[in-house]
Design a protein around this motif. Sequence first.
Motif, mmCIF file in Angstrom:
data_model
loop_
_atom_site.group_PDB
_atom_site.id
_atom_site.type_symbol
_atom_site.label_atom_id
_atom_site.label_comp_id
_atom_site.label_asym_id
_atom_site.label_seq_id
_atom_site.Cartn_x
_atom_site.Cartn_y
_atom_site.Cartn_z
ATOM 1 N N VAL A 49 0.856 -1.187 0.000
ATOM 2 C CA VAL A 49 0.000 0.000 0.000
ATOM 3 C C VAL A 49 0.897 1.243 0.000
ATOM 4 O O VAL A 49 2.045 1.193 0.454
ATOM 5 N N PRO A 50 0.396 2.404 -0.473
ATOM 6 C CA PRO A 50 1.327 3.449 -0.914
ATOM 7 C C PRO A 50 1.697 4.558 0.061
ATOM 8 O O PRO A 50 2.616 5.326 -0.221
ATOM 9 N N TYR A 51 1.012 4.701 1.201
ATOM 10 C CA TYR A 51 1.185 5.944 1.948
ATOM 11 C C TYR A 51 2.611 6.158 2.456
ATOM 12 O O TYR A 51 3.122 7.281 2.441
ATOM 13 N N ASP A 52 3.268 5.117 2.929
ATOM 14 C CA ASP A 52 4.627 5.309 3.418
ATOM 15 C C ASP A 52 5.563 5.708 2.289
ATOM 16 O O ASP A 52 6.432 6.572 2.469
ATOM 17 N N LEU A 53 5.414 5.107 1.133
ATOM 18 C CA LEU A 53 6.273 5.450 0.002
ATOM 19 C C LEU A 53 6.076 6.910 -0.403
ATOM 20 O O LEU A 53 7.041 7.616 -0.718
ATOM 21 N N VAL A 54 4.835 7.375 -0.391
ATOM 22 C CA VAL A 54 4.549 8.769 -0.728
ATOM 23 C C VAL A 54 5.154 9.698 0.325
ATOM 24 O O VAL A 54 5.767 10.725 0.001
ATOM 25 N N SER A 55 4.984 9.328 1.606
ATOM 26 C CA SER A 55 5.570 10.123 2.685
ATOM 27 C C SER A 55 7.092 10.175 2.571
ATOM 28 O O SER A 55 7.708 11.234 2.721
ATOM 29 N N LEU A 56 7.705 9.032 2.284
ATOM 30 C CA LEU A 56 9.161 8.973 2.166
ATOM 31 C C LEU A 56 9.654 9.790 0.978
ATOM 32 O O LEU A 56 10.712 10.434 1.057
ATOM 33 N N SER A 57 8.896 9.799 -0.099
ATOM 34 C CA SER A 57 9.304 10.595 -1.259
ATOM 35 C C SER A 57 9.309 12.090 -0.915
ATOM 36 O O SER A 57 10.219 12.827 -1.329
ATOM 37 N N GLY A 58 8.309 12.536 -0.152
ATOM 38 C CA GLY A 58 8.301 13.925 0.302
ATOM 39 C C GLY A 58 9.471 14.229 1.230
ATOM 40 O O GLY A 58 10.064 15.315 1.185
ATOM 41 N N TRP A 59 9.818 13.247 2.075
ATOM 42 C CA TRP A 59 10.963 13.376 2.974
ATOM 43 C C TRP A 59 12.257 13.569 2.174
ATOM 44 O O TRP A 59 13.112 14.392 2.519
ATOM 45 N N TYR A 60 12.390 12.813 1.079
ATOM 46 C CA TYR A 60 13.560 12.959 0.224
ATOM 47 C C TYR A 60 13.617 14.339 -0.425
ATOM 48 O O TYR A 60 14.696 14.934 -0.561
ATOM 49 N N ARG A 61 12.467 14.849 -0.831
ATOM 50 C CA ARG A 61 12.456 16.176 -1.450
ATOM 51 C C ARG A 61 12.890 17.248 -0.454
ATOM 52 O O ARG A 61 13.529 18.238 -0.821
ATOM 53 N N LEU A 62 12.539 17.032 0.813
ATOM 54 C CA LEU A 62 12.896 18.020 1.841
ATOM 55 C C LEU A 62 14.344 17.895 2.300
ATOM 56 O O LEU A 62 15.038 18.903 2.491
ATOM 57 N N PHE A 63 14.816 16.662 2.483
ATOM 58 C CA PHE A 63 16.091 16.451 3.169
ATOM 59 C C PHE A 63 17.134 15.702 2.340
ATOM 60 O O PHE A 63 18.231 15.437 2.831
ATOM 61 N N GLY A 64 16.803 15.373 1.098
ATOM 62 C CA GLY A 64 17.760 14.686 0.254
ATOM 63 C C GLY A 64 17.682 13.175 0.406
ATOM 64 O O GLY A 64 17.045 12.652 1.321
ATOM 65 N N PHE A 65 18.360 12.500 -0.508
ATOM 66 C CA PHE A 65 18.306 11.039 -0.562
ATOM 67 C C PHE A 65 19.580 10.446 0.000
ATOM 68 O O PHE A 65 20.680 10.755 -0.463
ATOM 69 N N SER A 66 19.451 9.595 1.009
ATOM 70 C CA SER A 66 20.587 8.863 1.573
ATOM 71 C C SER A 66 20.036 7.772 2.476
ATOM 72 O O SER A 66 18.846 7.762 2.816
ATOM 73 N N LEU A 67 20.906 6.861 2.880
ATOM 74 C CA LEU A 67 20.502 5.858 3.861
ATOM 75 C C LEU A 67 20.089 6.527 5.159
ATOM 76 O O LEU A 67 19.117 6.117 5.804
ATOM 77 N N PHE A 68 20.800 7.572 5.553
ATOM 78 C CA PHE A 68 20.487 8.271 6.806
ATOM 79 C C PHE A 68 19.093 8.887 6.764
ATOM 80 O O PHE A 68 18.303 8.717 7.697
ATOM 81 N N THR A 69 18.774 9.597 5.677
ATOM 82 C CA THR A 69 17.439 10.209 5.614
ATOM 83 C C THR A 69 16.350 9.144 5.511
ATOM 84 O O THR A 69 15.249 9.326 6.036
ATOM 85 N N THR A 70 16.653 8.044 4.840
ATOM 86 C CA THR A 70 15.681 6.941 4.771
ATOM 87 C C THR A 70 15.349 6.440 6.168
ATOM 88 O O THR A 70 14.174 6.227 6.508
ATOM 89 N N ARG A 71 16.361 6.269 6.990
ATOM 90 C CA ARG A 71 16.141 5.732 8.332
ATOM 91 C C ARG A 71 15.590 6.769 9.304
ATOM 92 O O ARG A 71 14.835 6.418 10.221
ATOM 93 N N THR A 72 15.939 8.038 9.126
ATOM 94 C CA THR A 72 15.357 9.058 10.007
ATOM 95 C C THR A 72 13.858 9.205 9.767
ATOM 96 O O THR A 72 13.119 9.609 10.675
#
Length: 222
Positions: A49-72
């Motif tokens: 189901v999609p909500y976490d993936l959508v939330s995480l994509s917004g997180w990447y737009r705000l803070f960049g893409f990395s293992l650290f941002t994925t886990r935060t």
Amino acid sequence: APWCDEGWFANAAYNLAFNGHMGSNIQEPSGHFLNSYLKGIREHTYVVVPYDLVSLSGWYRLFGFSLFTTRTHSILWGSVALLSLFVLVLTASGDRTAALLATALCSLDVTFLWGAADGRVDMMCVAFLMASYAAYFALRRKNFTAAFLTAHSLAAISCMSHANGGLAVIGLALLTWRLDRARFERRLLWLAAIPYSVALLTWAPYILQSPSDWLVQFPANA
């Protein structure tokens, strides 16, 4: 160390954030552990189901893409889960010490810590599940209708973050039967259906981009 699930979910969220689609293009459709040919997964990710993936994509737009941002992102939802647990125990028991102790014990639990540090979808699901229970207990004596609707709205988000969010729905049904069946009215069932219907309607346009792929991917993982 990073592991496959983190890569798969991060890949789909990254593509949504920066490439305009939510496909998992690092995956080979015929080489997945689900032992099913995941048709179309490189273009559309329908295995979850999609909500976490959508939330995480917004997180990447705000803070960049990395293992650290994925886990935060998971750490953030873990914090919400702990806060919800504190409110839940406090409102259910009226005992601040019990609420603090429950929260402290949960924050030291190895399974909880693993989930909160793992770049998967689980912790967002847990956060909204706990929030649904906390809202129910916090509001039920003041306004039962508001408690019921708010709790099921949060449970709907939990369901759309991970399929195990269905446990929130079961839990709310048991709580209502145990604590408030004298106040329950049939109209509340129709009221509770609204947030679940809205949640499904937000997913429907994405499913309709390739219904045949959804019919292959989602049942294989479910």
